[in-house]
Every structure is written in C-alpha cells, then in structure tokens.
Design an enzyme around this catalytic site. Structure first.
Site, PDB file in Angstrom:
ATOM      1  N   TYR A  14      -8.262  -0.345  -8.231  1.00 41.44           N
ATOM      2  CA  TYR A  14      -8.704  -0.140  -6.850  1.00 41.44           C
ATOM      3  C   TYR A  14     -10.010   0.648  -6.752  1.00 41.44           C
ATOM      4  O   TYR A  14     -10.541   0.829  -5.662  1.00 41.44           O
ATOM      5  CB  TYR A  14      -7.625   0.585  -6.046  1.00 41.44           C
ATOM      6  CG  TYR A  14      -6.353  -0.208  -5.913  1.00 41.44           C
ATOM      7  CD1 TYR A  14      -6.326  -1.396  -5.187  1.00 41.44           C
ATOM      8  CD2 TYR A  14      -5.182   0.220  -6.521  1.00 41.44           C
ATOM      9  CE1 TYR A  14      -5.159  -2.134  -5.067  1.00 41.44           C
ATOM     10  CE2 TYR A  14      -4.010  -0.507  -6.397  1.00 41.44           C
ATOM     11  CZ  TYR A  14      -4.003  -1.677  -5.676  1.00 41.44           C
ATOM     12  OH  TYR A  14      -2.849  -2.400  -5.555  1.00 41.44           O
ATOM     13  N   HIS A  19     -11.392  -0.303   0.491  1.00 43.41           N
ATOM     14  CA  HIS A  19     -10.295   0.538   0.984  1.00 43.41           C
ATOM     15  C   HIS A  19     -10.359   1.954   0.403  1.00 43.41           C
ATOM     16  O   HIS A  19      -9.753   2.870   0.957  1.00 43.41           O
ATOM     17  CB  HIS A  19      -8.968  -0.123   0.613  1.00 43.41           C
ATOM     18  CG  HIS A  19      -7.925  -0.069   1.678  1.00 43.41           C
ATOM     19  ND1 HIS A  19      -8.171   0.132   3.012  1.00 43.41           N
ATOM     20  CD2 HIS A  19      -6.566  -0.212   1.584  1.00 43.41           C
ATOM     21  CE1 HIS A  19      -7.033   0.116   3.693  1.00 43.41           C
ATOM     22  NE2 HIS A  19      -6.044  -0.087   2.849  1.00 43.41           N
ATOM     23  N   TYR A  64      -0.606   5.852  -2.667  1.00 39.96           N
ATOM     24  CA  TYR A  64      -1.058   4.576  -2.128  1.00 39.96           C
ATOM     25  C   TYR A  64      -1.306   4.761  -0.642  1.00 39.96           C
ATOM     26  O   TYR A  64      -0.734   5.622   0.015  1.00 39.96           O
ATOM     27  CB  TYR A  64      -0.100   3.412  -2.417  1.00 39.96           C
ATOM     28  CG  TYR A  64      -0.079   3.072  -3.879  1.00 39.96           C
ATOM     29  CD1 TYR A  64      -1.015   2.205  -4.417  1.00 39.96           C
ATOM     30  CD2 TYR A  64       0.848   3.672  -4.728  1.00 39.96           C
ATOM     31  CE1 TYR A  64      -1.029   1.923  -5.772  1.00 39.96           C
ATOM     32  CE2 TYR A  64       0.845   3.402  -6.085  1.00 39.96           C
ATOM     33  CZ  TYR A  64      -0.101   2.528  -6.603  1.00 39.96           C
ATOM     34  OH  TYR A  64      -0.126   2.266  -7.944  1.00 39.96           O
ATOM     35  N   ASN A  66      -0.629   3.370   2.244  1.00 35.32           N
ATOM     36  CA  ASN A  66       0.354   3.304   3.328  1.00 35.32           C
ATOM     37  C   ASN A  66       1.293   4.501   3.397  1.00 35.32           C
ATOM     38  O   ASN A  66       2.045   4.635   4.362  1.00 35.32           O
ATOM     39  CB  ASN A  66       1.162   2.011   3.232  1.00 35.32           C
ATOM     40  CG  ASN A  66       0.301   0.785   3.451  1.00 35.32           C
ATOM     41  OD1 ASN A  66      -0.882   0.879   3.780  1.00 35.32           O
ATOM     42  ND2 ASN A  66       0.880  -0.378   3.263  1.00 35.32           N
ATOM     43  N   ASN A 112      -3.683   1.752   8.000  1.00 34.30           N
ATOM     44  CA  ASN A 112      -2.307   2.138   7.684  1.00 34.30           C
ATOM     45  C   ASN A 112      -2.154   3.535   7.098  1.00 34.30           C
ATOM     46  O   ASN A 112      -1.140   4.190   7.328  1.00 34.30           O
ATOM     47  CB  ASN A 112      -1.657   1.098   6.770  1.00 34.30           C
ATOM     48  CG  ASN A 112      -1.353  -0.186   7.509  1.00 34.30           C
ATOM     49  OD1 ASN A 112      -1.077  -0.169   8.708  1.00 34.30           O
ATOM     50  ND2 ASN A 112      -1.422  -1.305   6.813  1.00 34.30           N
TER      51      ASN A 112
END
Length: 192
Positions: A14, A19, A64, A66, A112
C-alpha cells in the site's frame, strides 16, 4: 500535546498509494524534524516532535484504514490528548488532486477511516485535513483507484501537496484550526 494522525494502510503493497497520502504527510513532518517512527502502546506507529515549543505526537494507525479510530482512541487515551487537540490527515476523492482543505468539523464525506474515527469518538467536531486525490478522468472502480499509485505527473503534484499539507498541519499546531483554514483553504491547487 497535539496529535496529528495520518491515515493509510500498513503493508508495503500500500506504500505510495493514493489512500496512504495521510501516511506521507506525517512521514514528511517526521523528516522535517529529523524524527523516526516507533511502535506505540496500541496498534500504531508514533513519532514525537516539537514545533514552536509545542509537543506533537505523529501517528500512523496500523489497523488498516477502516479501523483507524481504534488506533486514534488508543493514542489519545495513552497520551491523554483531548479531541480539540487532534488533526486527522486523510485522502479525499471529492477534492481535486493538488488541493487541500482544512476543516474544524464535519461528516466523513465517504472516507472510511474518518468515518470510523467519528464513530469511535462519538463526535465529528475535531480538525481534519483533507488531501485531494480526485481523478481527472472517469474511473470504473473507486476502490481500485484509491489503492492505486500516482503516475509520474501526479507524483510531481503530490510531492508539493504533501509539503503543503505538512505546513498546514504545523499551522494548525501553532495557531489553531481557524487560522489554518484561513491560510490553506484558498481553493488554489499546487502548481504543476
């Protein structure tokens, strides 16, 4: 003490994705203050810096995106930080690439990680810095888009946007959210 939480996802796959722009901003703040990150008393990495005699805790949740609220709450509890003293830095699909927007409160706007922090805090009146990643072309999957990496042209804009976001975060720490909003919510994009 102020808390600046940059949102993103752990794992090397990632790294440098759209993001994870929040991680990039807190990484830049740590770099500017010759600091590095360590494991915290919770599921997060942290770095402590000082700006204009104000201690700042930089935070990267390892939960993460969320579940970011779990790490933010853990850090706030451990370091006894009040909600008025936090700034959450996150990506925003509704803001053009190259544009940042500071807010004193508001909804999650579809983000989120921010949504989970609002749920965990049971309030939305904390500062947030939204970093624009909106595509300039139609995309078939927003999930794939936010988890994708910036292309070379976007990266040039993003690097300047990360620097500007770090400046805005330090302005928040030194002068408060209203001052930062007045100076960084100009609507101007970082020049290409």
């Amino acid at each position: 003490m102020k808390l600046v939480a940059g949102l993103g996802n752990p794992e090397a796959r990632y790294e440098n994705t759209r993001h994870n722009i929040g991680f990039e901003v807190v990484d830049e703040l740590a770099r500017l203050h010759q600091s590095s990150f360590s494991s915290g008393k919770g599921n997060f990495l942290y770095s402590k810096i000082i700006h204009r005699n104000e201690p700042i805790l930089l935070l990267k949740p390892m939960t993460y995106m969320n579940l970011s609220g779990n790490a933010v709450i853990a850090a706030m509890t451990f370091y006894k930080i009040e909600y008025q003293d936090i700034l959450v830095v996150c990506d925003d699909l509704n803001i053009a690439l190259g544009t940042i927007r500071m807010r004193a409160k508001g909804s999650a706007g579809g983000q989120n990680g921010l949504k989970h922090i609002i749920q965990c805090l049971k309030r939305d009146d904390f500062a947030r810095l939204r970093v624009g990643i909106a595509p300039d072309h139609p995309v078939s999957s927003y999930s794939s888009f936010v988890l994708g990496k910036f292309n070379a042209e976007e990266r040039k804009i993003t690097d300047r946007m990360v620097s500007l976001s770090a400046e805005a975060a330090l302005d928040f720490v030194a002068h408060g959210v209203e001052h930062a909003m007045n100076h960084y919510n100009t609507g101007k994009k970082t020049q290409q």
